[in-house]
Motif scaffolding. Structure first.
Motif, PDB file in Angstrom:
ATOM      1  N   ILE A  15       0.899  -1.087   0.151  1.00  0.00           N
ATOM      2  CA  ILE A  15      -0.052   0.048  -0.060  1.00  0.00           C
ATOM      3  C   ILE A  15       1.039   1.374  -0.069  1.00  0.00           C
ATOM      4  CG2 ILE A  15      -1.693   1.523   1.226  1.00  0.00           C
ATOM      5  CD1 ILE A  15      -2.834  -1.406   2.325  1.00  0.00           C
ATOM      6  N   PHE A  16       1.851   1.234   0.830  1.00  0.00           N
ATOM      7  CA  PHE A  16       2.864   2.387   0.886  1.00  0.00           C
ATOM      8  C   PHE A  16       3.644   2.654  -0.543  1.00  0.00           C
ATOM      9  CE2 PHE A  16       7.255   3.971   1.450  1.00  0.00           C
ATOM     10  CZ  PHE A  16       6.809   5.280   2.122  1.00  0.00           C
ATOM     11  N   ALA A  17       4.038   1.529  -1.188  1.00  0.00           N
ATOM     12  CA  ALA A  17       4.835   1.738  -2.474  1.00  0.00           C
ATOM     13  C   ALA A  17       3.860   2.202  -3.380  1.00  0.00           C
ATOM     14  CB  ALA A  17       5.231   0.208  -2.825  1.00  0.00           C
ATOM     15  N   LEU A  18       2.304   1.758  -3.441  1.00  0.00           N
ATOM     16  CA  LEU A  18       1.482   1.971  -4.462  1.00  0.00           C
ATOM     17  C   LEU A  18       0.934   3.548  -4.250  1.00  0.00           C
ATOM     18  CD1 LEU A  18      -0.961  -0.920  -4.428  1.00  0.00           C
ATOM     19  CD2 LEU A  18       0.657  -0.025  -6.352  1.00  0.00           C
ATOM     20  N   GLY A  19       1.278   3.977  -3.087  1.00  0.00           N
ATOM     21  CA  GLY A  19       0.999   5.331  -2.665  1.00  0.00           C
ATOM     22  C   GLY A  19       2.132   6.229  -3.271  1.00  0.00           C
ATOM     23  N   LEU A  20       3.310   5.531  -3.201  1.00  0.00           N
ATOM     24  CA  LEU A  20       4.609   6.490  -3.762  1.00  0.00           C
ATOM     25  C   LEU A  20       4.165   6.430  -5.190  1.00  0.00           C
ATOM     26  CD1 LEU A  20       7.367   5.507  -1.600  1.00  0.00           C
ATOM     27  CD2 LEU A  20       6.131   7.673  -1.487  1.00  0.00           C
ATOM     28  N   LEU A  21       3.703   5.109  -5.782  1.00  0.00           N
ATOM     29  CA  LEU A  21       3.842   5.135  -7.298  1.00  0.00           C
ATOM     30  C   LEU A  21       2.568   5.459  -7.944  1.00  0.00           C
ATOM     31  CD1 LEU A  21       6.206   1.683  -7.315  1.00  0.00           C
ATOM     32  CD2 LEU A  21       6.859   4.141  -7.705  1.00  0.00           C
ATOM     33  N   GLY A  22       1.745   5.590  -7.228  1.00  0.00           N
ATOM     34  CA  GLY A  22       0.327   5.875  -7.611  1.00  0.00           C
ATOM     35  C   GLY A  22       0.333   6.896  -8.992  1.00  0.00           C
ATOM     36  N   LYS A  23       1.044   7.823  -8.704  1.00  0.00           N
ATOM     37  CA  LYS A  23       1.143   8.850  -9.756  1.00  0.00           C
ATOM     38  C   LYS A  23       2.679   9.175 -10.144  1.00  0.00           C
ATOM     39  CE  LYS A  23      -2.779  11.485  -9.041  1.00  0.00           C
ATOM     40  NZ  LYS A  23      -3.564  12.430 -10.046  1.00  0.00           N
ATOM     41  N   ARG A  24       3.011   8.943 -11.471  1.00  0.00           N
ATOM     42  CA  ARG A  24       4.291   9.189 -12.187  1.00  0.00           C
ATOM     43  C   ARG A  24       4.268  10.402 -13.044  1.00  0.00           C
ATOM     44  NH1 ARG A  24       6.536   3.388 -14.037  1.00  0.00           N
ATOM     45  NH2 ARG A  24       6.596   2.323 -12.042  1.00  0.00           N
ATOM     46  N   GLY A  26       4.825  11.976 -16.148  1.00  0.00           N
ATOM     47  CA  GLY A  26       4.819  11.759 -17.516  1.00  0.00           C
ATOM     48  C   GLY A  26       5.449  12.599 -18.344  1.00  0.00           C
ATOM     49  N   LEU A  27       5.682  12.601 -19.760  1.00  0.00           N
ATOM     50  CA  LEU A  27       6.194  13.646 -20.468  1.00  0.00           C
ATOM     51  C   LEU A  27       5.879  15.020 -20.351  1.00  0.00           C
ATOM     52  CD1 LEU A  27       6.291  11.385 -23.737  1.00  0.00           C
ATOM     53  CD2 LEU A  27       8.371  11.751 -22.396  1.00  0.00           C
ATOM     54  N   GLY A  28       6.936  15.691 -20.187  1.00  0.00           N
ATOM     55  CA  GLY A  28       6.621  17.218 -20.111  1.00  0.00           C
ATOM     56  C   GLY A  28       6.210  17.316 -18.690  1.00  0.00           C
ATOM     57  N   GLY A  29       6.324  16.821 -17.591  1.00  0.00           N
ATOM     58  CA  GLY A  29       6.084  16.875 -16.325  1.00  0.00           C
ATOM     59  C   GLY A  29       4.745  16.650 -16.011  1.00  0.00           C
ATOM     60  N   GLN A  30       3.836  16.122 -16.836  1.00  0.00           N
ATOM     61  CA  GLN A  30       2.423  15.831 -16.532  1.00  0.00           C
ATOM     62  C   GLN A  30       2.229  14.675 -15.752  1.00  0.00           C
ATOM     63  OE1 GLN A  30      -0.194  17.620 -17.620  1.00  0.00           O
ATOM     64  NE2 GLN A  30       1.194  18.928 -18.703  1.00  0.00           N
ATOM     65  N   ASP A  31       1.373  14.823 -14.604  1.00  0.00           N
ATOM     66  CA  ASP A  31       1.015  13.438 -13.989  1.00  0.00           C
ATOM     67  C   ASP A  31       0.391  12.448 -14.729  1.00  0.00           C
ATOM     68  OD1 ASP A  31       2.292  14.380 -11.568  1.00  0.00           O
ATOM     69  OD2 ASP A  31       0.627  14.881 -10.879  1.00  0.00           O
ATOM     70  N   VAL A  32       0.579  11.133 -14.670  1.00  0.00           N
ATOM     71  CA  VAL A  32       0.002  10.346 -15.331  1.00  0.00           C
ATOM     72  C   VAL A  32      -0.454   9.211 -14.242  1.00  0.00           C
ATOM     73  CG1 VAL A  32       0.228   8.280 -17.173  1.00  0.00           C
ATOM     74  CG2 VAL A  32       1.428  10.494 -17.380  1.00  0.00           C
ATOM     75  N   SER A  33      -1.877   9.001 -14.119  1.00  0.00           N
ATOM     76  CA  SER A  33      -2.608   8.006 -13.330  1.00  0.00           C
ATOM     77  C   SER A  33      -2.329   6.537 -13.733  1.00  0.00           C
ATOM     78  CB  SER A  33      -3.938   8.346 -12.922  1.00  0.00           C
ATOM     79  OG  SER A  33      -4.028   9.539 -12.324  1.00  0.00           O
ATOM     80  N   LEU A  34      -1.995   5.737 -13.126  1.00  0.00           N
ATOM     81  CA  LEU A  34      -2.024   4.372 -13.596  1.00  0.00           C
ATOM     82  C   LEU A  34      -3.335   3.699 -13.449  1.00  0.00           C
ATOM     83  CD1 LEU A  34       1.453   3.543 -11.778  1.00  0.00           C
ATOM     84  CD2 LEU A  34       1.045   4.159 -14.066  1.00  0.00           C
ATOM     85  N   PRO A  35      -3.432   2.573 -14.254  1.00  0.00           N
ATOM     86  CA  PRO A  35      -5.056   2.283 -14.166  1.00  0.00           C
ATOM     87  C   PRO A  35      -5.292   1.028 -13.050  1.00  0.00           C
ATOM     88  CG  PRO A  35      -3.598   0.982 -15.936  1.00  0.00           C
ATOM     89  CD  PRO A  35      -2.706   2.144 -15.166  1.00  0.00           C
TER      90      PRO A  35
END
Length: 177
Positions: A15-24, A26-35
């Motif tokens: 759960i902790f790791a998913l919280g850290l990795l939940g948003k990455r 993306g290109l151009g500094g945009q947040d990309v949500s994982l599905p």
């Protein structure tokens, strides 16, 4: 109890790791949500019910591990395309419960809970494959029908029979790490 503590600590870390990795980013500094979403439970209600009785029924020195992937239990003695085909055949499969020897995590017994889905032809084919695979590698496999409740003594007798059959039978579990 140790198994439950291990599972809870592991889930906390996930759960902790998913919280850290939940948003990455993306290109151009945009947040990309994982599905992905976290499941409410790792086990189905039937699996949770059976696990409660199973943990009380196992003999001393035996641990219960739920939902163990076959690929984590097996060595694949093949190379090239044959290895990849064998890997693909087990990659997405797991056993509902694996009983292991506490001192070294040696697999002792696989348990599958059979609900109504096991009446479907595709599930019966998977079940036949799993049974043949278990025989091939020397792992005892027992099927338990899903039901409202499980009697502790009934489960204890089932384990005694199948764990006793495995004693002295080392199977084909050695090999490379």
């Amino acid at each position: 109890m140790e198994t439950l503590l291990f599972v809870l600590v592991f889930l906390g870390l996930v759960i902790f790791a998913l919280g850290l990795l939940g948003k990455r980013e993306g290109l151009g500094g945009q947040d990309v949500s994982l599905p992905y979403r976290l499941r409410h439970s790792v086990l189905t209600p039937a699996e949770r019910s059976f696990l409660g009785v199973l943990e009380r029924a196992v003999p001393e020195g035996v641990r219960v591990w739920p939902k163990v992937r076959l690929v984590d239990v097996l060595y694949i003695d093949a190379r090239g395309k044959e290895r990849q085909a064998a890997l693909n055949r087990v990659l997405a499969k797991h056993v509902d419960f694996l009983l292991v020897r506490a001192q070294d995590a040696r697999p002792l017994l696989a348990i599958e809970l059979d609900d109504r889905s096991h009446q479907r032809e595709d599930r019966q084919e998977r079940d036949r494959f799993l049974e043949a695979l278990a025989r091939q590698v020397g792992l005892s496999l027992v099927r338990v029908r899903v039901k409202e409740g499980y009697a502790l003594e009934e489960v204890r007798r089932l384990l005694e029979v199948h764990l006793a059959l495995g004693k002295g039978s080392e199977g084909k579990t050695g090999g490379r790490g």
